[in-house]
Write an enzyme that holds these catalytic residues in place. Sequence first.
Site, PDB file in Angstrom:
ATOM      1  N   HIS A  35     -12.548  35.531  81.073  1.00  0.00           N
ATOM      2  CA  HIS A  35     -12.832  36.572  82.051  1.00  0.00           C
ATOM      3  C   HIS A  35     -14.259  37.070  81.927  1.00  0.00           C
ATOM      4  CE1 HIS A  35      -8.250  37.480  81.962  1.00  0.00           C
ATOM      5  NE2 HIS A  35      -8.544  36.583  82.886  1.00  0.00           N
ATOM      6  N   PHE A  92       1.135  53.315  68.690  1.00  0.00           N
ATOM      7  CA  PHE A  92       1.607  52.218  69.520  1.00  0.00           C
ATOM      8  C   PHE A  92       2.436  51.261  68.657  1.00  0.00           C
ATOM      9  CE2 PHE A  92      -1.567  54.141  71.872  1.00  0.00           C
ATOM     10  CZ  PHE A  92      -1.920  53.500  73.052  1.00  0.00           C
ATOM     11  N   PRO A 129       2.228  44.441  67.220  1.00  0.00           N
ATOM     12  CA  PRO A 129       2.674  43.377  66.313  1.00  0.00           C
ATOM     13  C   PRO A 129       1.514  42.857  65.469  1.00  0.00           C
ATOM     14  CG  PRO A 129       2.394  42.506  68.524  1.00  0.00           C
ATOM     15  CD  PRO A 129       2.156  43.989  68.627  1.00  0.00           C
ATOM     16  N   ASP A 130       1.836  42.078  64.453  1.00  0.00           N
ATOM     17  CA  ASP A 130       0.789  41.484  63.617  1.00  0.00           C
ATOM     18  C   ASP A 130       0.080  40.351  64.359  1.00  0.00           C
ATOM     19  OD1 ASP A 130       1.375  43.209  61.510  1.00  0.00           O
ATOM     20  OD2 ASP A 130       2.932  41.867  60.734  1.00  0.00           O
TER      21      ASP A 130
END
EC number: 2.3.3.8
Length: 674
Positions: free
Chosen positions: A320, A344, A347-348
């Site tokens: 992008h 929040f 995840p890892d």
Amino acid sequence: MPSATSTNGANGNGNGNGASASPAPGNLSANDNIRRFAAPSRPLSPLPAHALFNEKTRCFVYGLQPRAVQGMLDFDFICKRSTPSVAGIIYTFGGQFVSKMYWGTSETLLPVYQEVQKAIAKHPDVDVVVNFASSRSVYSSTMELMEHPQIKTIAIIAEGVPERRAREIAYVAKKKGITIIGPATVGGIKPGCFKIGNTGGMMDNIVASKLYRKGSVGYVSKSGGMSNELNNIISQTTDGVYEGVAIGGDRYPGTTFIDHLLRYQADPACKILVLLGEVGGVEEYKVIEAVKQGIITKPIVAWAIGTCASMFKTEVQFGHAGAFANSQLETAATKNKSMREAGFYVPDTFEDMPALLKQVYDKLVADGTIVPAPEPVVPKIPIDYSWAQELGLIRKPAAFISTISDDRGQELLYAGMPISDVFREEIGIGGVMSLLWFRRRLPDYAAKFLEMVLMLTADHGPAVSGAMNTIITTRAGKDLISSLVAGLLTIGSRFGGALDGAAEEFTKAFDKGLSPREFVDTMRKQNKLIPGIGHRVKSRNNPDLRVELVKEYVKAKFPSSKLLDYALAVETVTTSKKDNLILNVDGCIAVCFVDLLRNCGAFSTEEAEDYLSMGVLNGLFVLGRSIGLIAHYLDQKRLRTGLYRHPWDDITYLLPSLQQPGPPGTEGRVEVQI
């Protein structure tokens, strides 16, 4: 012009998709398989501030994008909407017409407008526009759309919109209270209600991701491709997507993460938020601040893509335009750390995101925040015939069979021969005719003979009937095709059509073993003229040089000329009776062509007979003479000749005379005195 909004809630197809059963006045009859939807009389009620779409949302598609429009209508159908979400198409180049689309297995007509103003006036219920305009024209089209207070949401699909223009669009939209999704976006989706353009992919993927009904998870991402992955993950780990938006990958999107997450926060039906950010920009920090201040209280599962950027020694530009970290703050690793510290669910790794999302969902189900709804019946997916055929799901007999050419591949084929080889091997017009007419390569002398026939029959002056018809038609001001056809229609048994007859009669007599004199006597007893024998001008003492050229070539090049020799023997008999009963050019070409078919080695006896019975010889004359007829048309046009009127002194007028009244029953009878 037909429109596409529901006249009633009638269930016209058994799937809850309402449509009118009777056509509008002046349209086709009700059994034409066209689904019709009447225009609304007033605008729909405004949506709540947090909602962009619902099950009654209607839009315009700006630009001619039939596949995207059909995808939106298919989505509407499996969601059991009562009306299509696309009210019309705005296409500024094509004038006003209708575009035929499918509504389920039936067809419907969508109006296509050339002007935005006309479309807006015709559809007061439309408040969304999906703008497929190019990066060059999207600025002007979007600014024009924003001049209409009716429009509340615009999705800009184009990539490469100049950043200055994108910022100006966002500024104007904010002042006017318009939501911009994009630029450089696939769009967004609200399951069971509305989808933007190509969001969600093909219909089988939409069904697999359960996007035909609402879930409890609202997500926002930059990437359109990754939004499709989120649809899949959310459908497998929760009760499904409530709403999803891809804001676009450019540096200056019209709306940002925080704009949509605040909407989800305000929507009581959305229970879980998902944020999929990426390296570059600082928009994630606005969400972090909102969480810290207690503005956003719903659980957020989040991840910033691009953690691998730290492995490179220099900064890396990802796909992008905005995926570029100008500082440590903009790196994906820093964003993930900050989001985790703010509370929040982060995840890892991205691979751990589905498990974490399921954990959050199960917790909300356990405490009663989410009450899973019964799973509805999976809707049947209307599938296009072409797609089903490509997948090998159906078969049907073809309406047409072609064995001579194929334009489906990268290169045009003539009877299996690539067009590039046609020119590389220089096979000429005769070679092309051999491929298309006979589906095989003929010997070079045979191809040359075909070209010779075309040249010899191209024209025979302006006095013959075909040329005269073409000339008169041309002088009447008609076009090329009309003038050519006028001349071609004179070709028949009396003009130019003797080739097939000559081939048939000479071949029949030769195969029966009739001597030339026996053949002539037989035709005379049957009161038949011999096709191919006789000429109005030429004679034995004034031979037709065209015939001499053909005879000379055939004698020199053909492996056998038995039928030509037989025809010349017949000519000896006929000219002994009358000097002009010579073998004319039609007859000469006909018998030589039979010799070619029978002796060139490319045809079996049955094939040779078949081609003769098909009328291929007259085809040679028609093709050749078309050259001359077109020449006469061009000649008359070049000379600027006027309308032709035949002179009186070249017409003999013989009018009938009416008798005095006779016996009863004879009234009205006339007698012609000659």
